[in-house]
Design a protein around this motif. Sequence first.
Motif, PDB file in Angstrom:
ATOM      1  N   GLU A  72      66.013-165.444  16.478  1.00 18.34           N
ATOM      2  CA  GLU A  72      66.180-164.138  14.634  1.00 18.34           C
ATOM      3  C   GLU A  72      65.037-163.408  14.193  1.00 18.34           C
ATOM      4  N   ALA A  73      65.500-162.477  14.186  1.00 20.70           N
ATOM      5  CA  ALA A  73      64.181-161.493  13.927  1.00 20.70           C
ATOM      6  C   ALA A  73      63.991-162.494  12.115  1.00 20.70           C
ATOM      7  N   VAL A  74      62.495-162.035  11.822  1.00 25.70           N
ATOM      8  CA  VAL A  74      61.500-162.592  10.000  1.00 25.70           C
ATOM      9  C   VAL A  74      60.710-161.099  10.442  1.00 25.70           C
ATOM     10  N   GLU A  75      60.369-160.930   9.659  1.00 33.90           N
ATOM     11  CA  GLU A  75      59.493-159.569   9.298  1.00 33.90           C
ATOM     12  C   GLU A  75      60.169-157.832  10.403  1.00 33.90           C
ATOM     13  N   PRO A  76      61.041-157.748   9.396  1.00 34.01           N
ATOM     14  CA  PRO A  76      61.859-156.927  10.169  1.00 34.01           C
ATOM     15  C   PRO A  76      60.815-155.855   9.835  1.00 34.01           C
ATOM     16  N   THR A  77      60.948-154.380  10.851  1.00 28.89           N
ATOM     17  CA  THR A  77      59.666-152.834  10.039  1.00 28.89           C
ATOM     18  C   THR A  77      60.841-152.093  11.135  1.00 28.89           C
ATOM     19  N   ALA A  78      62.149-152.154  10.942  1.00 25.81           N
ATOM     20  CA  ALA A  78      63.308-150.775  10.621  1.00 25.81           C
ATOM     21  C   ALA A  78      62.542-149.697  10.017  1.00 25.81           C
ATOM     22  N   LEU A  79      62.896-148.750  11.254  1.00 27.50           N
ATOM     23  CA  LEU A  79      63.048-146.968  10.161  1.00 27.50           C
ATOM     24  C   LEU A  79      64.305-146.662  11.000  1.00 27.50           C
ATOM     25  N   ASP A  80      64.778-145.030  11.292  1.00 24.75           N
ATOM     26  CA  ASP A  80      66.008-145.017  11.125  1.00 24.75           C
ATOM     27  C   ASP A  80      66.070-145.018  12.722  1.00 24.75           C
TER      28      ASP A  80
ATOM     29  N   GLY B 124      63.682-146.290  15.121  1.00 24.26           N
ATOM     30  CA  GLY B 124      63.308-147.722  15.826  1.00 24.26           C
ATOM     31  C   GLY B 124      62.425-148.603  14.733  1.00 24.26           C
ATOM     32  N   SER B 125      62.527-149.512  15.553  1.00 24.17           N
ATOM     33  CA  SER B 125      61.892-151.307  15.916  1.00 24.17           C
ATOM     34  C   SER B 125      60.785-151.521  15.779  1.00 24.17           C
ATOM     35  N   ILE B 126      60.125-152.332  15.111  1.00 19.56           N
ATOM     36  CA  ILE B 126      58.619-153.341  15.688  1.00 19.56           C
ATOM     37  C   ILE B 126      59.022-154.981  14.989  1.00 19.56           C
ATOM     38  N   THR B 127      60.140-155.452  15.526  1.00 23.58           N
ATOM     39  CA  THR B 127      60.201-157.152  14.631  1.00 23.58           C
ATOM     40  C   THR B 127      59.548-158.525  15.105  1.00 23.58           C
ATOM     41  N   LEU B 128      59.276-159.341  14.809  1.00 26.75           N
ATOM     42  CA  LEU B 128      59.187-160.729  14.911  1.00 26.75           C
ATOM     43  C   LEU B 128      59.806-161.623  15.304  1.00 26.75           C
ATOM     44  N   ALA B 129      60.083-162.024  15.737  1.00 24.24           N
ATOM     45  CA  ALA B 129      60.977-162.870  16.296  1.00 24.24           C
ATOM     46  C   ALA B 129      59.958-164.519  16.650  1.00 24.24           C
ATOM     47  N   GLU B 130      61.557-165.466  17.217  1.00 26.87           N
ATOM     48  CA  GLU B 130      61.144-166.539  17.954  1.00 26.87           C
ATOM     49  C   GLU B 130      60.160-167.482  17.063  1.00 26.87           C
ATOM     50  N   GLY B 131      59.964-167.392  15.751  1.00 25.58           N
ATOM     51  CA  GLY B 131      59.330-168.198  14.417  1.00 25.58           C
ATOM     52  C   GLY B 131      57.625-167.010  14.917  1.00 25.58           C
ATOM     53  N   GLY B 132      58.106-165.940  15.333  1.00 28.96           N
ATOM     54  CA  GLY B 132      56.763-165.314  15.143  1.00 28.96           C
ATOM     55  C   GLY B 132      55.659-165.224  16.266  1.00 28.96           C
TER      56      GLY B 132
ATOM     57  N   ALA C 293      46.423-160.446  12.341  1.00 26.20           N
ATOM     58  CA  ALA C 293      45.853-162.953  13.102  1.00 26.20           C
ATOM     59  C   ALA C 293      46.761-162.765  13.034  1.00 26.20           C
ATOM     60  N   ASP C 294      48.422-162.221  12.301  1.00 17.77           N
ATOM     61  CA  ASP C 294      50.058-162.344  12.770  1.00 17.77           C
ATOM     62  C   ASP C 294      50.649-161.958  14.194  1.00 17.77           C
ATOM     63  N   TRP C 295      49.733-161.156  15.330  1.00 18.30           N
ATOM     64  CA  TRP C 295      50.473-159.952  16.114  1.00 18.30           C
ATOM     65  C   TRP C 295      49.939-161.186  17.139  1.00 18.30           C
ATOM     66  N   PRO C 296      51.344-161.581  17.896  1.00 19.09           N
ATOM     67  CA  PRO C 296      51.765-162.292  18.976  1.00 19.09           C
ATOM     68  C   PRO C 296      51.592-161.598  20.150  1.00 19.09           C
ATOM     69  N   ALA C 297      51.158-162.649  21.197  1.00 12.89           N
ATOM     70  CA  ALA C 297      50.777-162.481  22.434  1.00 12.89           C
ATOM     71  C   ALA C 297      51.949-162.490  23.540  1.00 12.89           C
ATOM     72  N   ARG C 298      53.299-162.118  23.289  1.00 12.88           N
ATOM     73  CA  ARG C 298      54.016-161.209  23.940  1.00 12.88           C
ATOM     74  C   ARG C 298      54.633-160.554  23.075  1.00 12.88           C
ATOM     75  N   VAL C 299      55.440-158.909  23.918  1.00 15.18           N
ATOM     76  CA  VAL C 299      56.706-158.214  23.421  1.00 15.18           C
ATOM     77  C   VAL C 299      57.357-158.105  24.241  1.00 15.18           C
ATOM     78  N   ASP C 300      58.413-157.512  24.085  1.00 17.52           N
ATOM     79  CA  ASP C 300      59.824-157.501  24.347  1.00 17.52           C
ATOM     80  C   ASP C 300      59.750-156.338  24.223  1.00 17.52           C
ATOM     81  N   ALA C 301      59.361-155.369  25.079  1.00 17.38           N
ATOM     82  CA  ALA C 301      59.970-154.134  24.954  1.00 17.38           C
ATOM     83  C   ALA C 301      61.155-153.472  26.277  1.00 17.38           C
ATOM     84  N   ARG C 302      62.301-153.676  26.233  1.00 18.06           N
ATOM     85  CA  ARG C 302      63.173-154.052  26.977  1.00 18.06           C
ATOM     86  C   ARG C 302      64.214-153.604  26.080  1.00 18.06           C
ATOM     87  N   GLY C 303      64.287-152.783  24.871  1.00 19.94           N
ATOM     88  CA  GLY C 303      64.701-151.771  24.147  1.00 19.94           C
ATOM     89  C   GLY C 303      64.305-150.595  23.670  1.00 19.94           C
TER      90      GLY C 303
END
Length: 110
Positions: A3-11, A13-21, A45-55
């Motif tokens: 579930e996305a929280v804090e979306p940073t979507a543009l037309d 591409g996007s970078i979204t925090l998921a899984e509770g950040g 400080a809120d940047w996570p240690a995992r990145v899903d880059a499949r998309g």
Amino acid sequence: MTEAVEPTALDHGSITLAEGGALLVLDGEIDKDVVRHFRVTVRPADWPARVDARGVTFMSSAGLELMVHLARKQKRAGGELELVEPPTSLRLLLNQTGLSRVFRSVPAPA
């Protein structure tokens, strides 16, 4: 499903925090505008240690720079940035730039 929280979507591409950040999801074209929007929206400080880059369909130098900053943050904390199943085009780019040694690729969860 994440579930996305804090979306940073543009037309394009996007970078979204998921899984509770705990996961950063990259989708589409990751360029300077998408990265700038992410950096303004999400504190380091809120940047996570995992990145899903499949998309990811494209990554500019700004996107690569963000990945390096994410990896450095984890290294300072004694960890390592996990990159979930990067697509072939991104793996090739990381290999060509020598950045494949900076990240640990992991399989997607079942």
